[in-house]
Design an enzyme around this catalytic site. Structure first.
Site, PDB file in Angstrom:
ATOM      1  N   HIS A   1      -1.830  -5.439   1.715  1.00  0.00           N
ATOM      2  CA  HIS A   1      -2.820  -6.079   1.745  1.00  0.00           C
ATOM      3  C   HIS A   1      -2.616  -7.443   1.282  1.00  0.00           C
ATOM      4  O   HIS A   1      -1.614  -7.963   0.610  1.00  0.00           O
ATOM      5  CB  HIS A   1      -3.687  -5.545   0.450  1.00  0.00           C
ATOM      6  CG  HIS A   1      -5.028  -6.584   0.280  1.00  0.00           C
ATOM      7  ND1 HIS A   1      -6.265  -6.470   0.985  1.00  0.00           N
ATOM      8  CD2 HIS A   1      -5.286  -7.577  -0.723  1.00  0.00           C
ATOM      9  CE1 HIS A   1      -7.118  -7.384   0.829  1.00  0.00           C
ATOM     10  NE2 HIS A   1      -6.428  -8.080  -0.552  1.00  0.00           N
TER      11      HIS A   1
ATOM     12  N   GLU B   1      -9.824 -10.917  -6.231  1.00  0.00           N
ATOM     13  CA  GLU B   1      -9.082  -9.745  -6.074  1.00  0.00           C
ATOM     14  C   GLU B   1      -7.829 -10.017  -7.283  1.00  0.00           C
ATOM     15  O   GLU B   1      -7.680  -9.097  -7.999  1.00  0.00           O
ATOM     16  CB  GLU B   1      -8.385  -9.915  -4.832  1.00  0.00           C
ATOM     17  CG  GLU B   1      -9.198  -9.473  -3.920  1.00  0.00           C
ATOM     18  CD  GLU B   1      -8.696  -9.445  -2.302  1.00  0.00           C
ATOM     19  OE1 GLU B   1      -7.586 -10.032  -2.266  1.00  0.00           O
ATOM     20  OE2 GLU B   1      -9.389  -8.903  -1.479  1.00  0.00           O
TER      21      GLU B   1
ATOM     22  N   LYS C   1       0.797  -1.371   0.176  1.00  0.00           N
ATOM     23  CA  LYS C   1      -0.076   0.006  -0.024  1.00  0.00           C
ATOM     24  C   LYS C   1       0.790   1.328  -0.025  1.00  0.00           C
ATOM     25  O   LYS C   1       2.150   1.061   0.228  1.00  0.00           O
ATOM     26  CB  LYS C   1      -0.857  -0.118   1.452  1.00  0.00           C
ATOM     27  CG  LYS C   1      -1.709  -1.253   1.261  1.00  0.00           C
ATOM     28  CD  LYS C   1      -2.819  -1.307   2.574  1.00  0.00           C
ATOM     29  CE  LYS C   1      -3.578  -2.458   2.569  1.00  0.00           C
ATOM     30  NZ  LYS C   1      -4.622  -2.377   3.760  1.00  0.00           N
TER      31      LYS C   1
ATOM     32  N   TYR D   1     -12.432  -2.897  -2.474  1.00  0.00           N
ATOM     33  CA  TYR D   1     -12.959  -2.839  -0.923  1.00  0.00           C
ATOM     34  C   TYR D   1     -14.338  -2.915  -0.811  1.00  0.00           C
ATOM     35  O   TYR D   1     -14.901  -2.390   0.185  1.00  0.00           O
ATOM     36  CB  TYR D   1     -12.341  -1.520  -0.228  1.00  0.00           C
ATOM     37  CG  TYR D   1     -10.892  -1.717   0.331  1.00  0.00           C
ATOM     38  CD1 TYR D   1     -10.664  -2.802   0.865  1.00  0.00           C
ATOM     39  CD2 TYR D   1      -9.965  -0.804  -0.074  1.00  0.00           C
ATOM     40  CE1 TYR D   1      -9.004  -2.998   1.499  1.00  0.00           C
ATOM     41  CE2 TYR D   1      -8.711  -0.875   0.263  1.00  0.00           C
ATOM     42  CZ  TYR D   1      -8.241  -1.987   1.200  1.00  0.00           C
ATOM     43  OH  TYR D   1      -6.783  -2.313   1.556  1.00  0.00           O
TER      44      TYR D   1
ATOM     45  N   ASN E   1      -1.669  -0.118   7.437  1.00  0.00           N
ATOM     46  CA  ASN E   1      -1.081  -1.394   7.512  1.00  0.00           C
ATOM     47  C   ASN E   1      -0.098  -2.147   6.878  1.00  0.00           C
ATOM     48  O   ASN E   1       0.023  -3.048   6.636  1.00  0.00           O
ATOM     49  CB  ASN E   1      -2.036  -2.237   8.201  1.00  0.00           C
ATOM     50  CG  ASN E   1      -3.162  -2.355   7.167  1.00  0.00           C
ATOM     51  OD1 ASN E   1      -3.043  -2.105   6.105  1.00  0.00           O
ATOM     52  ND2 ASN E   1      -4.190  -3.280   7.767  1.00  0.00           N
TER      53      ASN E   1
HETATM   54  P1  DAT Z   1      -7.527  -7.028   6.266  1.00  0.00           P
HETATM   55  O1  DAT Z   1      -6.742  -5.846   5.283  1.00  0.00           O
HETATM   56  O2  DAT Z   1      -6.655  -7.425   7.415  1.00  0.00           O
HETATM   57  O3  DAT Z   1      -7.926  -7.955   5.157  1.00  0.00           O
HETATM   58  P2  DAT Z   1     -10.131  -5.980   6.230  1.00  0.00           P
HETATM   59  O4  DAT Z   1     -10.512  -6.665   4.875  1.00  0.00           O
HETATM   60  O5  DAT Z   1     -11.127  -6.246   7.343  1.00  0.00           O
HETATM   61  O6  DAT Z   1      -8.752  -6.173   6.825  1.00  0.00           O
HETATM   62  O7  DAT Z   1     -10.187  -4.295   5.968  1.00  0.00           O
HETATM   63  C1  DAT Z   1      -9.668  -3.803   4.766  1.00  0.00           C
HETATM   64  C2  DAT Z   1      -8.890  -2.634   5.259  1.00  0.00           C
HETATM   65  O8  DAT Z   1      -9.650  -1.718   5.827  1.00  0.00           O
HETATM   66  C3  DAT Z   1      -7.515  -2.797   6.412  1.00  0.00           C
HETATM   67  O9  DAT Z   1      -6.453  -3.390   5.853  1.00  0.00           O
HETATM   68  C4  DAT Z   1      -7.263  -1.463   7.047  1.00  0.00           C
HETATM   69  C5  DAT Z   1      -8.911  -1.031   6.802  1.00  0.00           C
HETATM   70  N1  DAT Z   1      -9.784  -1.070   8.417  1.00  0.00           N
HETATM   71  C6  DAT Z   1     -10.389  -2.364   8.504  1.00  0.00           C
HETATM   72  N2  DAT Z   1     -10.918  -2.096   9.653  1.00  0.00           N
HETATM   73  C7  DAT Z   1     -10.716  -0.822  10.107  1.00  0.00           C
HETATM   74  C8  DAT Z   1     -11.082  -0.065  11.356  1.00  0.00           C
HETATM   75  N3  DAT Z   1     -11.848  -0.441  12.216  1.00  0.00           N
HETATM   76  N4  DAT Z   1     -10.735   1.144  11.459  1.00  0.00           N
HETATM   77  C9  DAT Z   1      -9.957   1.748  10.423  1.00  0.00           C
HETATM   78  N5  DAT Z   1      -9.528   1.026   9.169  1.00  0.00           N
HETATM   79  C10 DAT Z   1      -9.873  -0.051   9.073  1.00  0.00           C
HETATM   80 MG    MG Z   2      -9.757  -8.011   3.904  1.00  0.00          MG
END
Ligand code: DAT
Ligand code: MG
Length: 152
Positions: A128, A139, A11, A51, A125
Site C-alpha cells: 500500500h 493513514e 501487505k 479502507y 498488489n
Molecule cells: P491503491 O491501493 O492503489 O491506493 P485503492 O485505494 O483504490 O488502490 O484500493 C485499495 C485496495 O483495494 C487495492 O490496493 C486493491 C483493492 N482493490 C481496488 N480495486 C479493486 C478491484 N476492482 N477489485 C479487487 N480489488 C480491488
Molecule cells: Mg488507495
C-alpha cells in the site's frame, strides 16, 4: 518541492513472498527516508478504518481478509507498516508501487512485476502507498503514534 510523509504497508502477500527487502530497496533508491517502521498484527477494526472509503465496494470483505493475512495463512495478521519522508514522497511511493490493478501496472514497478489477481478476483498488489496528502496524514496517524516517528 514539498516535503511530505507517506504510509507504505507491505501487505501479507508481500511478506509471505519475501518481497520486504526488495520494496525497501526500491524506496531507498527513490531517495526517501524511512522515519518509522513496525510489524503490525492488523485488527479487523484497523483494517476497516484504513479502507473505510471502500466500504461499499463488492470486494471490501475480501480486502479486509487480505490485509489481515487471512488469505496467506498467517496467524498473526502480519503487515510491515512504514512511514517515509522526503520531497514528493507520496508520488514517489506510488511510482515505486505502480498501478492498483497488477495487470495494468508497468513492468518494473513492484505491482507490475510481482502483483497478481487471484481466481476469485482479489487484487494482490504487495504494498500500500498513500494516494494523496489527506490520505497520507490520515493513514500515518492511524498506523503510528506520534512518538513512533522520527522528527524532521
Ligand atoms: P491503491 O491501493 O492503489 O491506493 P485503492 O485505494 O483504490 O488502490 O484500493 C485499495 C485496495 O483495494 C487495492 O490496493 C486493491 C483493492 N482493490 C481496488 N480495486 C479493486 C478491484 N476492482 N477489485 C479487487 N480489488 C480491488
Ligand atoms: Mg488507495
Amino acid at each position: 518541492m514539498a516535503v511530505e510523509q507517506t504510509l507504505i504497508l507491505i501487505k501479507p502477500d508481500g511478506t509471505h513472498r519475501k518481497l520486504t527487502g526488495l520494496v525497501i530497496d526500491r524506496l531507498d533508491a527513490s531517495g526517501l527516508d524511512m522515519v518509522g517502521a513496525k510489524m503490525v498484527s492488523v485488527s479487523e477494526k484497523l483494517a476497516r478504518e484504513h479502507y473505510k472509503a471502500l466500504s461499499e465496494k463488492p470486494f471490501f470483505p475480501n480486502l479486509i481478509k487480505y490485509i489481515r493475512g487471512e488469505f496467506h495463512g498467517f496467524k498473526d495478521h502480519r503487515v510491515l507498516a512504514m512511514a517515509y519522508r522526503g520531497e514528493n514522497a507520496i508520488a514517489k511511493g506510488r511510482a515505486v508501487a505502480g498501478a492498483t490493478n497488477p495487470e495494468h501496472a508497468s513492468p518494473g514497478t513492484i505491482r507490475g512485476s510481482f502483483g497478481r489477481i487471484t481466481t476469485a478476483g482479489q487484487f494482490e498488489n504487495v504494498l500500500h502507498a498513500s494516494s494523496d496528502e489527506a490520505d497520507a496524514v490520515r493513514e500515518i496517524s492511524l498506523w503510528f503514534k506520534p512518538d513512533e516517528l522520527l522528527k524532521g
